[in-house]
Design a protein around this motif. Structure first.
Motif, PDB file in Angstrom:
ATOM      1  N   ASN A 186       0.829  -1.210   0.000  1.00  0.00           N
ATOM      2  CA  ASN A 186       0.000   0.000   0.000  1.00  0.00           C
ATOM      3  C   ASN A 186       0.863   1.259   0.000  1.00  0.00           C
ATOM      4  O   ASN A 186       0.526   2.250  -0.660  1.00  0.00           O
ATOM      5  CB  ASN A 186      -0.930   0.002   1.214  1.00  0.00           C
ATOM      6  N   LEU A 187       1.969   1.218   0.745  1.00  0.00           N
ATOM      7  CA  LEU A 187       2.874   2.363   0.769  1.00  0.00           C
ATOM      8  C   LEU A 187       3.522   2.563  -0.595  1.00  0.00           C
ATOM      9  O   LEU A 187       3.676   3.698  -1.064  1.00  0.00           O
ATOM     10  CB  LEU A 187       3.948   2.156   1.839  1.00  0.00           C
ATOM     11  N   SER A 188       3.895   1.452  -1.238  1.00  0.00           N
ATOM     12  CA  SER A 188       4.478   1.531  -2.581  1.00  0.00           C
ATOM     13  C   SER A 188       3.473   2.112  -3.575  1.00  0.00           C
ATOM     14  O   SER A 188       3.830   2.938  -4.423  1.00  0.00           O
ATOM     15  CB  SER A 188       4.932   0.140  -3.034  1.00  0.00           C
ATOM     16  N   ASP A 189       2.209   1.692  -3.462  1.00  0.00           N
ATOM     17  CA  ASP A 189       1.167   2.246  -4.330  1.00  0.00           C
ATOM     18  C   ASP A 189       1.014   3.746  -4.108  1.00  0.00           C
ATOM     19  O   ASP A 189       0.833   4.516  -5.063  1.00  0.00           O
ATOM     20  CB  ASP A 189      -0.171   1.548  -4.064  1.00  0.00           C
ATOM     21  N   GLU A 190       1.062   4.152  -2.852  1.00  0.00           N
ATOM     22  CA  GLU A 190       0.932   5.577  -2.530  1.00  0.00           C
ATOM     23  C   GLU A 190       2.085   6.376  -3.122  1.00  0.00           C
ATOM     24  O   GLU A 190       1.884   7.455  -3.701  1.00  0.00           O
ATOM     25  CB  GLU A 190       0.906   5.755  -1.009  1.00  0.00           C
ATOM     26  N   TYR A 191       3.304   5.857  -3.013  1.00  0.00           N
ATOM     27  CA  TYR A 191       4.470   6.557  -3.563  1.00  0.00           C
ATOM     28  C   TYR A 191       4.416   6.611  -5.085  1.00  0.00           C
ATOM     29  O   TYR A 191       4.789   7.613  -5.690  1.00  0.00           O
ATOM     30  CB  TYR A 191       5.750   5.872  -3.104  1.00  0.00           C
ATOM     31  N   ASN A 192       3.969   5.519  -5.708  1.00  0.00           N
ATOM     32  CA  ASN A 192       3.848   5.518  -7.174  1.00  0.00           C
ATOM     33  C   ASN A 192       2.815   6.530  -7.644  1.00  0.00           C
ATOM     34  O   ASN A 192       2.987   7.170  -8.684  1.00  0.00           O
ATOM     35  CB  ASN A 192       3.450   4.123  -7.668  1.00  0.00           C
ATOM     36  N   THR A 193       1.756   6.671  -6.871  1.00  0.00           N
ATOM     37  CA  THR A 193       0.715   7.631  -7.228  1.00  0.00           C
ATOM     38  C   THR A 193       1.202   9.066  -7.062  1.00  0.00           C
ATOM     39  O   THR A 193       0.936   9.933  -7.902  1.00  0.00           O
ATOM     40  CB  THR A 193      -0.543   7.405  -6.366  1.00  0.00           C
ATOM     41  N   LYS A 194       1.935   9.333  -5.989  1.00  0.00           N
ATOM     42  CA  LYS A 194       2.381  10.694  -5.685  1.00  0.00           C
ATOM     43  C   LYS A 194       3.611  11.117  -6.490  1.00  0.00           C
ATOM     44  O   LYS A 194       3.683  12.238  -6.996  1.00  0.00           O
ATOM     45  CB  LYS A 194       2.704  10.823  -4.193  1.00  0.00           C
ATOM     46  N   TYR A 195       4.584  10.215  -6.582  1.00  0.00           N
ATOM     47  CA  TYR A 195       5.886  10.599  -7.121  1.00  0.00           C
ATOM     48  C   TYR A 195       6.190  10.036  -8.508  1.00  0.00           C
ATOM     49  O   TYR A 195       7.186  10.425  -9.115  1.00  0.00           O
ATOM     50  CB  TYR A 195       6.990  10.171  -6.149  1.00  0.00           C
ATOM     51  N   ALA A 196       5.365   9.113  -8.997  1.00  0.00           N
ATOM     52  CA  ALA A 196       5.575   8.569 -10.342  1.00  0.00           C
ATOM     53  C   ALA A 196       4.300   8.731 -11.170  1.00  0.00           C
ATOM     54  O   ALA A 196       4.007   7.915 -12.037  1.00  0.00           O
ATOM     55  CB  ALA A 196       5.987   7.106 -10.270  1.00  0.00           C
ATOM     56  N   PHE A 197       3.570   9.818 -10.907  1.00  0.00           N
ATOM     57  CA  PHE A 197       2.314  10.079 -11.616  1.00  0.00           C
ATOM     58  C   PHE A 197       2.535  10.265 -13.113  1.00  0.00           C
ATOM     59  O   PHE A 197       1.624  10.092 -13.919  1.00  0.00           O
ATOM     60  CB  PHE A 197       1.633  11.325 -11.046  1.00  0.00           C
ATOM     61  N   TYR A 198       3.769  10.612 -13.498  1.00  0.00           N
ATOM     62  CA  TYR A 198       4.132  10.864 -14.889  1.00  0.00           C
ATOM     63  C   TYR A 198       4.458   9.582 -15.643  1.00  0.00           C
ATOM     64  O   TYR A 198       4.654   9.605 -16.859  1.00  0.00           O
ATOM     65  CB  TYR A 198       5.358  11.786 -14.939  1.00  0.00           C
ATOM     66  N   SER A 199       4.542   8.456 -14.942  1.00  0.00           N
ATOM     67  CA  SER A 199       4.937   7.185 -15.554  1.00  0.00           C
ATOM     68  C   SER A 199       3.723   6.315 -15.839  1.00  0.00           C
ATOM     69  O   SER A 199       3.045   5.854 -14.906  1.00  0.00           O
ATOM     70  CB  SER A 199       5.899   6.426 -14.639  1.00  0.00           C
ATOM     71  N   PRO A 200       3.413   6.057 -17.105  1.00  0.00           N
ATOM     72  CA  PRO A 200       2.266   5.184 -17.413  1.00  0.00           C
ATOM     73  C   PRO A 200       2.464   3.756 -16.920  1.00  0.00           C
ATOM     74  O   PRO A 200       1.508   3.104 -16.510  1.00  0.00           O
ATOM     75  CB  PRO A 200       2.182   5.239 -18.943  1.00  0.00           C
TER      76      PRO A 200
END
Length: 298
Positions: free
Chosen positions: A208-222
């Protein structure tokens, strides 16, 4: 816009490279289903769907992602170098109509490739003896539509490079570099950050933490958003269990059973990541269009 769409679509469908992409994309599923057929494990619709999605996230994503960003990265500057862009704009067509029509035509070509790959998947399912139930057909269609959205975002990302870098060769190399950064470097950084900040979290907590970080900090990555969505195809159901030791003492603990819910469930659960796929596509292409309208085409 329609003139630009028809021109690019006809040119795209007559290009041998595009047909090579379509054929290869369709054929990469053949050895996958062949190996499943030869497998000694019992195959169920759920297990096959999970394996298929893993394959799409890996091989298909890698192959199509590179092709999509390369196609976009040479879309505008390549036409300028060949001199065909000025000829096209000498017709009764606006710059915005030209780039929008070109973009939509390339999306259509990728859509054809995804459609043929989906038909191969259906045939593969029948080949290994899996019944094509309504739920399975829906999941296959949804996962491939999601893959198409990812490819469109890569194309839009390529357009951004194509309008800011005059040399198609430079844009091509930059596009491939960007793809591998998103494929390798960004996931490593996100995973490391999630691991170092997880503390004593459970495996689900780390995820869940990894999902949160991907959403916040890798929003530019499809790719990051696609992986977050497909990581929630199942639902974890808590189950309370009680054990009694040799001394007669009882202890209750909680375990989790994983139940497959499907692609529609994952899209609803991770709707923010789904929205990000569409939003960032609009941002990339929007910036590219504004840049194109102001470009010196000489």
């Amino acid at each position: 816009m329609m003139w630009g769409f028809q021109l690019e679509l006809k040119k795209g469908l007559r290009t041998k490279k595009i047909w090579a992409v379509i054929v290869i994309l369709s054929l990469i599923y053949v050895p996958f289903f062949y190996l499943l057929k030869r497998s000694s494990e019992e195959l169920t619709a759920t297990s096959v769907m999970g394996l298929t999605i893993s394959f799409v996230s890996g091989m298909a994503m890698f192959f199509l992602g590179i092709v999509a960003i390369v196609v976009g990265a040479t879309a505008i500057n390549g036409e300028i170098e060949k001199g065909t862009l000025r000829v096209a704009l000498s017709k009764k067509i606006t710059r915005s109509g030209y780039i929008l029509g070109k973009f939509l035509a390339q999306i259509t070509v990728f859509g054809i490739a995804i459609l043929l790959a989906t038909l191969v998947e259906f045939a593969g399912m029948l080949y290994i003896g899996v019944n094509l139930t309504g739920g399975l057909v829906r999941d296959l269609l949804l996962i491939n539509l999601l893959l198409l959205v990812v490819m469109v975002e890569f194309v839009a990302m390529g357009y951004l490079l194509s309008t800011f870098l005059k040399s198609s060769g430079t844009a091509l190399g930059t596009g491939i570099a960007v793809f591998f950064i998103l494929l390798i470097f960004v996931p490593l950084v996100i995973s490391y950050q999630a691991y170092t900040h997880s503390g004593n979290m459970s495996i689900n907590g780390v995820q869940n933490l990894s999902d949160e970080y991907n959403t916040k900090y890798a929003f530019y990555s499809p790719m990051a958003q696609f992986n977050v969505i497909t990581g929630h195809l199942s639902k974890m159901n808590p189950v309370n269990r009680t054990i009694t030791d040799s001394m007669g003492n009882t202890r209750t603990y909680t375990t989790y059973n994983e139940t497959y819910q499907g692609v529609a469930y994952a899209i609803r659960k991770r709707w923010v990541n789904t929205v990000l796929l569409f939003l960032m596509t609009a941002v990339y292409f929007g910036v590219a269009m504004v840049r194109f309208l102001r470009m010196d085409l000489r």
